[in-house]
Write a protein that holds these residues in place. Structure first.
Motif, PDB file in Angstrom:
ATOM      1  N   GLY A 128       0.810  -1.209   0.000  1.00 36.52           N
ATOM      2  CA  GLY A 128       0.000   0.000   0.000  1.00 36.52           C
ATOM      3  C   GLY A 128       0.846   1.262   0.000  1.00 36.52           C
ATOM      4  N   VAL A 129       1.837   1.302   0.871  1.00 31.39           N
ATOM      5  CA  VAL A 129       2.721   2.473   0.943  1.00 31.39           C
ATOM      6  C   VAL A 129       3.466   2.646  -0.372  1.00 31.39           C
ATOM      7  CG1 VAL A 129       4.777   3.428   2.042  1.00 31.39           C
ATOM      8  CG2 VAL A 129       2.988   2.418   3.448  1.00 31.39           C
ATOM      9  N   ASP A 130       4.021   1.565  -0.893  1.00 31.49           N
ATOM     10  CA  ASP A 130       4.771   1.649  -2.157  1.00 31.49           C
ATOM     11  C   ASP A 130       3.898   2.168  -3.298  1.00 31.49           C
ATOM     12  OD1 ASP A 130       6.996   0.694  -0.833  1.00 31.49           O
ATOM     13  OD2 ASP A 130       6.827  -1.355  -1.634  1.00 31.49           O
ATOM     14  N   ALA A 131       2.666   1.681  -3.372  1.00 36.35           N
ATOM     15  CA  ALA A 131       1.762   2.103  -4.441  1.00 36.35           C
ATOM     16  C   ALA A 131       1.396   3.577  -4.313  1.00 36.35           C
ATOM     17  CB  ALA A 131       0.512   1.231  -4.432  1.00 36.35           C
ATOM     18  N   LEU A 132       1.112   4.021  -3.098  1.00 31.11           N
ATOM     19  CA  LEU A 132       0.772   5.434  -2.891  1.00 31.11           C
ATOM     20  C   LEU A 132       1.954   6.349  -3.196  1.00 31.11           C
ATOM     21  CD1 LEU A 132      -1.323   5.121   0.382  1.00 31.11           C
ATOM     22  CD2 LEU A 132      -2.186   5.919  -1.838  1.00 31.11           C
ATOM     23  N   VAL A 133       3.126   5.996  -2.706  1.00 29.05           N
ATOM     24  CA  VAL A 133       4.317   6.823  -2.933  1.00 29.05           C
ATOM     25  C   VAL A 133       4.661   6.866  -4.422  1.00 29.05           C
ATOM     26  CG1 VAL A 133       6.802   6.994  -2.478  1.00 29.05           C
ATOM     27  CG2 VAL A 133       5.216   6.555  -0.601  1.00 29.05           C
ATOM     28  N   SER A 134       4.541   5.730  -5.101  1.00 26.11           N
ATOM     29  CA  SER A 134       4.816   5.685  -6.543  1.00 26.11           C
ATOM     30  C   SER A 134       3.874   6.595  -7.327  1.00 26.11           C
ATOM     31  CB  SER A 134       4.691   4.254  -7.065  1.00 26.11           C
ATOM     32  OG  SER A 134       5.712   3.450  -6.541  1.00 26.11           O
ATOM     33  N   ALA A 135       2.668   6.786  -6.805  1.00 25.59           N
ATOM     34  CA  ALA A 135       1.683   7.651  -7.458  1.00 25.59           C
ATOM     35  C   ALA A 135       1.835   9.118  -7.048  1.00 25.59           C
ATOM     36  CB  ALA A 135       0.279   7.168  -7.139  1.00 25.59           C
ATOM     37  N   ASP A 159      -8.997  17.507  -2.609  1.00 28.17           N
ATOM     38  CA  ASP A 159     -10.309  16.874  -2.762  1.00 28.17           C
ATOM     39  C   ASP A 159     -10.389  16.007  -4.019  1.00 28.17           C
ATOM     40  OD1 ASP A 159     -10.904  18.312  -0.507  1.00 28.17           O
ATOM     41  OD2 ASP A 159     -12.481  19.523  -1.419  1.00 28.17           O
ATOM     42  N   ALA A 160      -9.818  16.476  -5.111  1.00 34.28           N
ATOM     43  CA  ALA A 160      -9.900  15.764  -6.388  1.00 34.28           C
ATOM     44  C   ALA A 160      -9.076  14.480  -6.410  1.00 34.28           C
ATOM     45  CB  ALA A 160      -9.444  16.682  -7.513  1.00 34.28           C
ATOM     46  N   GLN A 161      -8.191  14.275  -5.429  1.00 34.25           N
ATOM     47  CA  GLN A 161      -7.326  13.097  -5.400  1.00 34.25           C
ATOM     48  C   GLN A 161      -7.870  11.963  -4.541  1.00 34.25           C
ATOM     49  OE1 GLN A 161      -3.853  15.247  -3.934  1.00 34.25           O
ATOM     50  NE2 GLN A 161      -2.819  14.770  -5.859  1.00 34.25           N
ATOM     51  N   VAL A 162      -8.965  12.183  -3.853  1.00 31.06           N
ATOM     52  CA  VAL A 162      -9.497  11.186  -2.923  1.00 31.06           C
ATOM     53  C   VAL A 162      -9.811   9.868  -3.627  1.00 31.06           C
ATOM     54  CG1 VAL A 162     -11.410  10.608  -1.380  1.00 31.06           C
ATOM     55  CG2 VAL A 162     -10.355  12.866  -1.265  1.00 31.06           C
ATOM     56  N   ASP A 163     -10.550   9.932  -4.712  1.00 29.47           N
ATOM     57  CA  ASP A 163     -10.922   8.708  -5.421  1.00 29.47           C
ATOM     58  C   ASP A 163      -9.700   7.956  -5.922  1.00 29.47           C
ATOM     59  OD1 ASP A 163     -13.620   9.132  -4.958  1.00 29.47           O
ATOM     60  OD2 ASP A 163     -13.958  10.084  -6.903  1.00 29.47           O
ATOM     61  N   ARG A 164      -8.713   8.676  -6.418  1.00 31.64           N
ATOM     62  CA  ARG A 164      -7.483   8.042  -6.920  1.00 31.64           C
ATOM     63  C   ARG A 164      -6.764   7.303  -5.795  1.00 31.64           C
ATOM     64  NH1 ARG A 164      -4.840   5.175 -10.071  1.00 31.64           N
ATOM     65  NH2 ARG A 164      -2.707   5.734 -10.528  1.00 31.64           N
ATOM     66  N   ALA A 165      -6.637   7.930  -4.643  1.00 28.74           N
ATOM     67  CA  ALA A 165      -5.971   7.279  -3.502  1.00 28.74           C
ATOM     68  C   ALA A 165      -6.738   6.033  -3.079  1.00 28.74           C
ATOM     69  CB  ALA A 165      -5.841   8.257  -2.341  1.00 28.74           C
ATOM     70  N   HIS A 166      -8.055   6.108  -3.058  1.00 29.80           N
ATOM     71  CA  HIS A 166      -8.879   4.948  -2.689  1.00 29.80           C
ATOM     72  C   HIS A 166      -8.693   3.813  -3.695  1.00 29.80           C
ATOM     73  CE1 HIS A 166     -11.954   6.651   0.356  1.00 29.80           C
ATOM     74  NE2 HIS A 166     -10.855   7.357   0.404  1.00 29.80           N
ATOM     75  N   GLU A 167      -8.658   4.141  -4.987  1.00 24.52           N
ATOM     76  CA  GLU A 167      -8.461   3.123  -6.019  1.00 24.52           C
ATOM     77  C   GLU A 167      -7.112   2.430  -5.876  1.00 24.52           C
ATOM     78  OE1 GLU A 167      -8.894   5.324  -9.633  1.00 24.52           O
ATOM     79  OE2 GLU A 167     -11.053   5.609  -9.342  1.00 24.52           O
ATOM     80  N   ILE A 168      -6.090   3.203  -5.608  1.00 27.24           N
ATOM     81  CA  ILE A 168      -4.744   2.645  -5.446  1.00 27.24           C
ATOM     82  C   ILE A 168      -4.721   1.659  -4.292  1.00 27.24           C
ATOM     83  CG2 ILE A 168      -2.389   3.224  -4.709  1.00 27.24           C
ATOM     84  CD1 ILE A 168      -2.768   5.853  -6.366  1.00 27.24           C
ATOM     85  N   MET A 169      -5.299   2.054  -3.162  1.00 22.46           N
ATOM     86  CA  MET A 169      -5.295   1.164  -2.000  1.00 22.46           C
ATOM     87  C   MET A 169      -6.179  -0.054  -2.214  1.00 22.46           C
ATOM     88  SD  MET A 169      -3.106   2.036   0.162  1.00 22.46           S
ATOM     89  CE  MET A 169      -3.607   1.112   1.608  1.00 22.46           C
ATOM     90  N   GLN A 170      -7.260   0.108  -2.927  1.00 25.80           N
ATOM     91  CA  GLN A 170      -8.145  -1.031  -3.192  1.00 25.80           C
ATOM     92  C   GLN A 170      -7.406  -2.103  -3.992  1.00 25.80           C
ATOM     93  OE1 GLN A 170     -11.705  -0.065  -5.389  1.00 25.80           O
ATOM     94  NE2 GLN A 170     -12.828  -1.721  -4.398  1.00 25.80           N
ATOM     95  N   ALA A 214      -3.902  -2.343  -4.202  1.00 27.49           N
ATOM     96  CA  ALA A 214      -2.657  -2.753  -3.534  1.00 27.49           C
ATOM     97  C   ALA A 214      -2.893  -3.496  -2.234  1.00 27.49           C
ATOM     98  CB  ALA A 214      -1.788  -1.521  -3.276  1.00 27.49           C
ATOM     99  N   ALA A 215      -3.960  -3.176  -1.532  1.00 27.42           N
ATOM    100  CA  ALA A 215      -4.182  -3.748  -0.200  1.00 27.42           C
ATOM    101  C   ALA A 215      -5.671  -3.975   0.040  1.00 27.42           C
ATOM    102  CB  ALA A 215      -3.590  -2.823   0.865  1.00 27.42           C
ATOM    103  N   PRO A 216      -6.242  -5.032  -0.584  1.00 31.22           N
ATOM    104  CA  PRO A 216      -7.682  -5.305  -0.378  1.00 31.22           C
ATOM    105  C   PRO A 216      -8.012  -5.487   1.100  1.00 31.22           C
ATOM    106  CG  PRO A 216      -6.833  -6.665  -2.153  1.00 31.22           C
ATOM    107  CD  PRO A 216      -5.658  -5.994  -1.523  1.00 31.22           C
ATOM    108  N   GLY A 217      -9.205  -5.087   1.456  1.00 30.59           N
ATOM    109  CA  GLY A 217      -9.635  -5.221   2.845  1.00 30.59           C
ATOM    110  C   GLY A 217      -9.261  -4.053   3.726  1.00 30.59           C
ATOM    111  N   THR A 218      -8.697  -3.020   3.131  1.00 37.13           N
ATOM    112  CA  THR A 218      -8.295  -1.838   3.876  1.00 37.13           C
ATOM    113  C   THR A 218      -9.515  -1.020   4.282  1.00 37.13           C
ATOM    114  OG1 THR A 218      -6.166  -1.700   2.760  1.00 37.13           O
ATOM    115  CG2 THR A 218      -7.016   0.342   3.680  1.00 37.13           C
ATOM    116  N   LEU A 219      -9.483  -0.492   5.494  1.00 33.57           N
ATOM    117  CA  LEU A 219     -10.503   0.437   5.969  1.00 33.57           C
ATOM    118  C   LEU A 219     -10.038   1.847   5.615  1.00 33.57           C
ATOM    119  CD1 LEU A 219     -12.987   1.236   7.729  1.00 33.57           C
ATOM    120  CD2 LEU A 219     -11.405   1.292   9.660  1.00 33.57           C
ATOM    121  N   ALA A 220     -10.907   2.635   4.997  1.00 32.00           N
ATOM    122  CA  ALA A 220     -10.566   4.010   4.627  1.00 32.00           C
ATOM    123  C   ALA A 220     -11.531   4.974   5.303  1.00 32.00           C
ATOM    124  CB  ALA A 220     -10.632   4.192   3.120  1.00 32.00           C
ATOM    125  N   ILE A 221     -10.973   5.962   5.982  1.00 30.19           N
ATOM    126  CA  ILE A 221     -11.751   7.013   6.621  1.00 30.19           C
ATOM    127  C   ILE A 221     -11.269   8.328   6.021  1.00 30.19           C
ATOM    128  CG2 ILE A 221     -12.314   8.153   8.790  1.00 30.19           C
ATOM    129  CD1 ILE A 221     -11.411   5.468  10.159  1.00 30.19           C
TER     130      ILE A 221
END
Length: 80
Positions: free
Chosen positions: A16-23, A50-61, A63-70
């Motif tokens: 998850g961290v690697d995917a987010l940092v790479s993006a 605000d416009a990056q929220v969906d992108r961050a959620h997609e990346i984590m979905q 890279a790391a299924p089952g993640t809780l996002a708040i």
């Protein structure tokens, strides 16, 4: 601005961290414990526009299924 708090199983945290940092996201990683079995988790704090929220959620979905996002509104976010 938004603050996204991702709670990730330890086994998926590096991916998850690697995917987010790479993006291009900046990530603060915290070791945490919680859940029904008190297993180790990792909490990731990510400040985004605000416009990056969906992108961050997609990346984590992916890279790391089952993640809780708040996702929370931020009154102020600055890098000192």
């Amino acid at each position: 601005m938004k603050l996204i708090v991702f709670v990730v199983e330890d086994a998926n945290a590096d991916a998850g961290v690697d995917a987010l940092v790479s993006a291009g996201f900046r990530v603060t990683r915290l070791a945490t414990t919680g859940g029904f079995l008190r297993r180790g988790n990792t909490t990731l704090l990510v400040g985004v526009e605000d416009a990056q929220v969906d992108r961050a959620h997609e990346i984590m979905q992916r890279a790391a299924p089952g993640t809780l996002a708040i996702t929370m509104d931020l009154e102020r976010y600055e890098r000192l």
